[in-house]
Design an enzyme around this catalytic site. Structure first.
Site, PDB file in Angstrom:
ATOM      1  N   GLY A  46       2.618 -15.141  15.914  1.00 39.66           N
ATOM      2  CA  GLY A  46       3.595 -14.297  16.005  1.00 39.66           C
ATOM      3  C   GLY A  46       3.792 -13.480  14.509  1.00 39.66           C
ATOM      4  N   GLN A  51       8.048  -9.462   7.727  1.00 47.31           N
ATOM      5  CA  GLN A  51       7.322 -10.230   7.139  1.00 47.31           C
ATOM      6  C   GLN A  51       6.107  -9.465   6.285  1.00 47.31           C
ATOM      7  OE1 GLN A  51       6.379 -12.915  10.619  1.00 47.31           O
ATOM      8  NE2 GLN A  51       6.184 -14.363   9.011  1.00 47.31           N
ATOM      9  N   CYS A  92       5.253 -20.881  10.003  1.00 49.94           N
ATOM     10  CA  CYS A  92       5.720 -19.522   9.667  1.00 49.94           C
ATOM     11  C   CYS A  92       4.905 -18.908   8.649  1.00 49.94           C
ATOM     12  CB  CYS A  92       6.947 -19.390   9.111  1.00 49.94           C
ATOM     13  SG  CYS A  92       7.682 -17.719   8.911  1.00 49.94           S
ATOM     14  N   LEU A  93       4.011 -17.944   8.977  1.00 48.34           N
ATOM     15  CA  LEU A  93       2.895 -17.235   7.934  1.00 48.34           C
ATOM     16  C   LEU A  93       3.923 -16.968   6.636  1.00 48.34           C
ATOM     17  CD1 LEU A  93       1.227 -15.037  10.186  1.00 48.34           C
ATOM     18  CD2 LEU A  93       0.330 -16.936   9.009  1.00 48.34           C
ATOM     19  N   HIS A 134      12.122 -17.088  17.011  1.00 43.58           N
ATOM     20  CA  HIS A 134      11.714 -17.025  15.741  1.00 43.58           C
ATOM     21  C   HIS A 134      11.557 -15.785  15.237  1.00 43.58           C
ATOM     22  CE1 HIS A 134       8.898 -19.241  12.436  1.00 43.58           C
ATOM     23  NE2 HIS A 134       8.602 -17.733  12.392  1.00 43.58           N
ATOM     24  N   GLU A 135      10.774 -14.913  15.846  1.00 40.32           N
ATOM     25  CA  GLU A 135      10.519 -13.571  15.380  1.00 40.32           C
ATOM     26  C   GLU A 135      11.748 -12.691  15.438  1.00 40.32           C
ATOM     27  OE1 GLU A 135       7.796 -13.459  13.932  1.00 40.32           O
ATOM     28  OE2 GLU A 135       6.825 -15.274  14.889  1.00 40.32           O
ATOM     29  N   HIS A 138      13.530 -13.147  12.278  1.00 38.30           N
ATOM     30  CA  HIS A 138      12.977 -12.394  11.250  1.00 38.30           C
ATOM     31  C   HIS A 138      13.644 -11.146  10.815  1.00 38.30           C
ATOM     32  CE1 HIS A 138       9.963 -14.945   9.285  1.00 38.30           C
ATOM     33  NE2 HIS A 138       9.360 -15.194  10.365  1.00 38.30           N
TER      34      HIS A 138
END
Ligand code: QAP
Ligand code: CO
Length: 173
Positions: A46, A51, A92-93, A134-135, A138
């Site tokens: 994701g 990000q 998470c990236l 989660h996204e 962000h």
């Protein structure tokens, strides 16, 4: 297509509130393509536009095993379908190398626009439900690390600060 640079915690730009997309035009489609390329290359399941320092409400997700279920959510709106919570270890990236338990709603519905600008609604459970929440966090400037204890968050920050200093010295960032 292009691979975009991913912002990493504690970069303050990750705290920006993303704005709604006004029109799903060629510019937005290009962002979506670049986000998929960036996400698959990472590899991740994701990615939120925040990000990659694009502060618009765009998310790409693919929780399939073989990169076969590319999902796009533009201007997503989540509704809770029941009160059950589920705890899952998340990565998470933007917080590379750290995996933490986060408790989220187990069953939700998401209304959004797809990559053609068409509205759709999707019921989500399991990994997909966790990932979409989660996204969307962000897009609201919220990170996985906000759910862990202040001590743990500080440890993560210190380790990533160190990593970023090393990378700066080696001219990577
Ligand atoms: C969000 O995260 C997510 O630390 C997506 O070194 C993750 O794709 C939602 C990644 C788990 C639910 C469950 C993380 C890649 C990828 C790392 C990701 C790393 C390399 C994270
Ligand atoms: Co993330």
């Amino acid at each position: 297509m292009a691979i975009l640079d991913i912002l990493e915690f504690p970069d303050p730009r990750l705290r920006t509130l993303a704005q709604p997309v006004k029109e799903v035009d060629a510019r937005v489609k290009k962002i979506v393509e670049d986000m998929f390329e960036t996400m698959y290359e990472a590899p991740g399941i994701g990615l939120a536009a925040s990000q990659v320092n694009i502060h618009e409400r765009i998310i790409t997700i693919d929780v399939s095993e073989d990169k076969s279920e590319a999902l796009v959510f533009i201007n997503p709106e989540i509704t809770v379908l029941d009160g059950e919570m589920e705890t899952m270890q998340e990565g998470c990236l933007s917080v590379p190398g750290f995996y933490e338990d986060v408790s989220r709603i187990e069953h939700c519905s998401v209304k959004a626009l797809d990559r053609n600008g068409d509205a759709f609604e999707m019921e989500c459970t399991g990994l997909l439900a966790v990932c979409i929440q989660h996204e969307v966090d962000h897009l609201d400037g919220k990170l996985m690390v906000d759910y862990v204890s202040p001590l743990k968050r500080k440890r993560i920050k210190d380790k990533l600060d160190k990593k970023h200093k090393l990378e700066a010295r080696e001219g990577k960032r």
